[in-house]
Write a protein that holds these residues in place. Structure first.
Motif, PDB file in Angstrom:
ATOM      1  N   VAL A  24       0.838  -1.204   0.000  1.00  0.00           N
ATOM      2  CA  VAL A  24       0.000   0.000   0.000  1.00  0.00           C
ATOM      3  C   VAL A  24       0.872   1.254   0.000  1.00  0.00           C
ATOM      4  CG1 VAL A  24      -1.558   1.372   1.453  1.00  0.00           C
ATOM      5  CG2 VAL A  24      -2.049  -1.046   1.024  1.00  0.00           C
ATOM      6  N   HIS A  42      -7.402   6.720  -1.614  1.00  0.00           N
ATOM      7  CA  HIS A  42      -7.464   5.328  -1.171  1.00  0.00           C
ATOM      8  C   HIS A  42      -7.904   4.418  -2.316  1.00  0.00           C
ATOM      9  CE1 HIS A  42      -7.238   7.277   2.737  1.00  0.00           C
ATOM     10  NE2 HIS A  42      -7.057   6.100   3.308  1.00  0.00           N
ATOM     11  N   ARG A  43      -8.878   4.852  -3.077  1.00  0.00           N
ATOM     12  CA  ARG A  43      -9.362   4.037  -4.189  1.00  0.00           C
ATOM     13  C   ARG A  43      -8.281   3.875  -5.254  1.00  0.00           C
ATOM     14  NH1 ARG A  43     -15.086   5.145  -7.039  1.00  0.00           N
ATOM     15  NH2 ARG A  43     -15.715   4.176  -5.064  1.00  0.00           N
ATOM     16  N   ASP A  46      -5.843   1.235  -4.138  1.00  0.00           N
ATOM     17  CA  ASP A  46      -6.423  -0.102  -4.316  1.00  0.00           C
ATOM     18  C   ASP A  46      -6.332  -0.546  -5.772  1.00  0.00           C
ATOM     19  OD1 ASP A  46      -7.116  -0.351  -1.643  1.00  0.00           O
ATOM     20  OD2 ASP A  46      -9.175   0.343  -1.931  1.00  0.00           O
ATOM     21  N   GLU A  47      -6.725   0.337  -6.679  1.00  0.00           N
ATOM     22  CA  GLU A  47      -6.741  -0.009  -8.098  1.00  0.00           C
ATOM     23  C   GLU A  47      -5.332  -0.236  -8.635  1.00  0.00           C
ATOM     24  OE1 GLU A  47      -8.829   3.188  -9.924  1.00  0.00           O
ATOM     25  OE2 GLU A  47     -10.816   2.492  -9.278  1.00  0.00           O
ATOM     26  N   LEU A  51      -5.591  -4.432  -5.467  1.00  0.00           N
ATOM     27  CA  LEU A  51      -6.156  -4.913  -4.206  1.00  0.00           C
ATOM     28  C   LEU A  51      -7.669  -4.742  -4.201  1.00  0.00           C
ATOM     29  CD1 LEU A  51      -3.590  -3.299  -1.738  1.00  0.00           C
ATOM     30  CD2 LEU A  51      -3.707  -5.711  -2.422  1.00  0.00           C
ATOM     31  N   GLN A  53     -11.261  -3.424  -3.212  1.00  0.00           N
ATOM     32  CA  GLN A  53     -11.659  -2.097  -2.758  1.00  0.00           C
ATOM     33  C   GLN A  53     -11.800  -2.078  -1.238  1.00  0.00           C
ATOM     34  OE1 GLN A  53     -14.944  -0.452  -4.923  1.00  0.00           O
ATOM     35  NE2 GLN A  53     -15.234   1.253  -3.516  1.00  0.00           N
ATOM     36  N   SER A  55      -9.124  -2.081   0.778  1.00  0.00           N
ATOM     37  CA  SER A  55      -7.908  -2.625   1.396  1.00  0.00           C
ATOM     38  C   SER A  55      -7.022  -1.523   1.962  1.00  0.00           C
ATOM     39  CB  SER A  55      -7.117  -3.446   0.374  1.00  0.00           C
ATOM     40  OG  SER A  55      -7.842  -4.568  -0.060  1.00  0.00           O
ATOM     41  N   THR A  56      -6.859  -0.442   1.205  1.00  0.00           N
ATOM     42  CA  THR A  56      -6.001   0.645   1.674  1.00  0.00           C
ATOM     43  C   THR A  56      -6.560   1.273   2.941  1.00  0.00           C
ATOM     44  OG1 THR A  56      -5.210   1.099  -0.564  1.00  0.00           O
ATOM     45  CG2 THR A  56      -4.994   2.873   1.044  1.00  0.00           C
TER      46      THR A  56
END
Length: 207
Positions: A24, A42-43, A46-47, A51, A53, A55-56
């Motif tokens: 991350v 955050h999104r 993840d992308e 990972l 959605q 996860s971060t």
């Protein structure tokens, strides 16, 4: 997504594959370098990291926490650019310190420019976030300024703290100029950086 976002992932703390938290933070650093501060969400982490959605957010609930995680990981990644065996021996003097500075700068500029760009994004953001500023300063003092002052003292400096500021300014200026400034199209060779470091230290220390 470009390879630049995912490629900078560093090794795990024990030299193994990075943990989820390290992935991350590494991905956040890549996004900062590629897209700037506005591109870090955050999104997006993840992308870019592939990972699920959310996860971060499990590792860094807030934006402030994500920035601090990225900064802590940056310090680890930068420290790993030099091995303990490459640190100057006591008594190596100005020549040993010049070699250390040249090698560190060359590895930053030639091998890991994304770390330098991410650092600038975090440094600017730290001017607006007191908590990030405090962490940035603590890391800078313990990881670089204090060790540098000790090396300068060992090389014969009578004013190591003041001289450390001059060396830091030279290193920062070289990295900015060659990564985001007027000389960004060409990375200096190791020999050029070595010569520059020797000239700087000769002016500071004499001889």
């Amino acid at each position: 997504m470009t390879s630049r976002t995912t490629a900078p992932a560093g090794p795990g703390s024990a030299g193994s594959s990075p943990t989820r938290a390290e992935l991350v933070a590494d991905t956040a650093l890549g996004l900062l370098a590629e897209r700037g501060m506005r591109g870090l969400t955050h999104r997006a982490v993840d992308e870019a990291a592939g990972l699920p959605q959310g996860s971060t957010s499990n590792h860094a609930r807030t934006r402030a926490a994500l920035l601090e995680a990225a900064l802590r990981r940056l310090a680890v990644r930068e420290a790993a650019l030099l091995t303990p065996q490459e640190m100057p021996e006591p008594g190596a003097g100005a020549a040993g310190l010049a070699e250390l500075l040249a090698v560190a700068l060359h590895r930053h500029l030639a091998g890991h420019p994304e770390l330098t760009l991410a650092r600038y994004e975090l440094a600017l953001e730290a001017t607006r976030r007191p908590e990030l500023r405090a962490l940035y300063d603590r890391i800078g003092i313990s990881a670089f300024r204090e060790p540098l002052a000790a090396l300068l003292r060992g090389a014969g400096s009578a004013e190591p703290e003041r001289h450390a500021l001059s060396v830091v300014a030279w290193c920062d200026g070289m990295m900015f100029s060659c990564s985001a400034g007027a000389h960004h199209t060409r990375v200096p060779t190791l020999e050029e950086l070595r010569a520059g470091a020797r000239e700087l230290l000769r002016g500071i220390l004499g001889g």
